[in-house]
Design a protein around this motif. Structure first.
Motif, short mmCIF file in Angstrom:
data_model
loop_
_atom_site.label_atom_id
_atom_site.label_comp_id
_atom_site.label_asym_id
_atom_site.label_seq_id
_atom_site.Cartn_x
_atom_site.Cartn_y
_atom_site.Cartn_z
N CYS A 110 35.88 46.50 44.76
CA CYS A 110 36.75 45.42 45.25
C CYS A 110 35.99 44.45 46.16
N CYS A 111 34.81 44.81 46.59
CA CYS A 111 34.02 43.92 47.43
C CYS A 111 33.22 42.93 46.60
N ARG A 112 33.54 42.84 45.32
CA ARG A 112 33.00 41.80 44.45
C ARG A 112 34.06 40.74 44.14
N GLU A 170 36.74 37.65 44.96
CA GLU A 170 36.75 36.48 45.85
C GLU A 170 37.75 36.75 46.97
N VAL A 171 37.31 36.56 48.20
CA VAL A 171 38.16 36.84 49.36
C VAL A 171 38.36 35.57 50.18
N PRO A 172 39.50 34.92 50.04
CA PRO A 172 39.77 33.75 50.86
C PRO A 172 39.97 34.14 52.32
N ARG A 175 35.76 31.16 52.25
CA ARG A 175 35.89 32.49 51.66
C ARG A 175 34.69 33.32 52.09
N MET A 176 34.78 34.61 51.89
CA MET A 176 33.65 35.48 52.19
C MET A 176 32.51 35.11 51.25
N ARG A 177 31.31 35.04 51.80
CA ARG A 177 30.13 34.70 50.99
C ARG A 177 29.76 35.89 50.13
N TRP A 181 28.28 41.08 45.20
CA TRP A 181 28.94 41.76 46.31
C TRP A 181 29.00 40.89 47.56
N CYS A 182 30.01 41.15 48.34
CA CYS A 182 30.25 40.43 49.59
C CYS A 182 29.07 40.59 50.55
N ALA A 183 28.75 39.50 51.24
CA ALA A 183 27.63 39.51 52.19
C ALA A 183 27.88 40.46 53.36
N ALA A 184 29.12 40.87 53.57
CA ALA A 184 29.44 41.76 54.69
C ALA A 184 29.34 43.24 54.30
N LEU A 185 29.02 43.50 53.05
CA LEU A 185 28.96 44.90 52.61
C LEU A 185 27.75 45.60 53.21
N ASP A 186 27.96 46.78 53.75
CA ASP A 186 26.87 47.64 54.21
C ASP A 186 26.27 48.32 52.98
N ASN A 204 30.08 50.36 52.00
CA ASN A 204 31.40 50.12 52.57
C ASN A 204 31.32 48.90 53.48
N CYS A 205 32.45 48.52 54.01
CA CYS A 205 32.53 47.26 54.74
C CYS A 205 31.77 47.31 56.05
N GLY A 206 30.88 46.35 56.25
CA GLY A 206 30.10 46.29 57.48
C GLY A 206 30.84 45.64 58.64
N ILE A 207 32.01 45.08 58.35
CA ILE A 207 32.82 44.45 59.41
C ILE A 207 34.25 44.99 59.32
N TYR A 208 34.35 46.28 59.13
CA TYR A 208 35.64 46.91 58.80
C TYR A 208 36.75 46.52 59.79
N GLN A 237 37.02 43.93 61.55
CA GLN A 237 37.33 42.49 61.52
C GLN A 237 37.62 41.98 60.11
N ARG A 238 37.67 42.86 59.13
CA ARG A 238 37.77 42.41 57.73
C ARG A 238 39.01 41.52 57.53
N PRO A 239 38.87 40.56 56.61
CA PRO A 239 39.96 39.60 56.40
C PRO A 239 41.23 40.25 55.84
N LEU A 240 42.29 39.52 55.96
CA LEU A 240 43.60 40.03 55.54
C LEU A 240 43.63 40.50 54.08
N PRO A 241 43.06 39.74 53.12
CA PRO A 241 43.13 40.21 51.74
C PRO A 241 42.48 41.58 51.56
N CYS A 242 41.43 41.85 52.33
CA CYS A 242 40.77 43.16 52.23
C CYS A 242 41.67 44.25 52.84
N ARG A 243 42.39 43.91 53.87
CA ARG A 243 43.30 44.88 54.49
C ARG A 243 44.46 45.21 53.57
S1 SF4 Z 1 34.88 41.76 54.14
FE1 SF4 Z 1 34.41 43.92 53.92
S2 SF4 Z 1 36.13 44.80 52.74
FE2 SF4 Z 1 36.18 42.56 52.49
S3 SF4 Z 1 35.04 42.15 50.60
FE3 SF4 Z 1 33.61 41.98 52.33
S4 SF4 Z 1 32.66 43.99 52.55
FE4 SF4 Z 1 34.51 44.23 51.29
#
Ligand code: SF4
Ligand code: SF4
Length: 93
Positions: free
Chosen positions: A12-14, A16-18, A39-41, A47-52, A57-61, A63-69
């Motif tokens: 799901c971290c691939r 598009e996340v507004p 949107r998330m880069r 994969w999202c630039a914030a992915l660890d 898994n999410c590197g900004i868990y 603070q992750r944006p609403l769509p990810c929550r």
């Molecule tokens: S912000 Fe975190 S949970 Fe959302 S797509 Fe990026 S890595 Fe995944």
């Protein structure tokens, strides 16, 4: 066996996340689309630039944006993302 994120390569971290008003997220993790929306880069591999990448898994868990929550494990977006990742990975050899 029940589905779990633990054995998923963050499919799901691939998606598009507004992002609207996610002010605690570092600016370098955003990009702007052609229509001027934030949107998330995502990196070249999708994969999202914030992915660890070490844990996948999410590197900004916190603070992750609403769509990810709001994305539900086992929900339609989760299932579609998993199917797309499996398709992109190609047949197992
Ligand atoms: S912000 Fe975190 S949970 Fe959302 S797509 Fe990026 S890595 Fe995944
Ligand atoms: S929510 Fe679904 S697609 Fe996202 S990491 Fe968990 S199992 Fe994978």
């Amino acid at each position: 066996m029940s589905m779990t994120c633990d054995t998923c390569a963050a499919a799901c971290c691939r998606l598009e996340v507004p992002c609207i008003g996610d002010h605690d997220i570092p600016e370098r993790l955003f990009e702007t689309d052609a229509a001027g929306n934030r949107r998330m880069r995502r990196l070249d591999d999708g994969w999202c630039a914030a992915l660890d990448r070490t844990q996948m898994n999410c590197g900004i868990y916190a603070q992750r944006p609403l769509p990810c929550r709001e994305l539900a494990l086992g929900g339609p977006e989760c299932l579609a993302a998993r199917a797309r990742l499996a398709e992109d990975a190609g047949p197992m050899v």
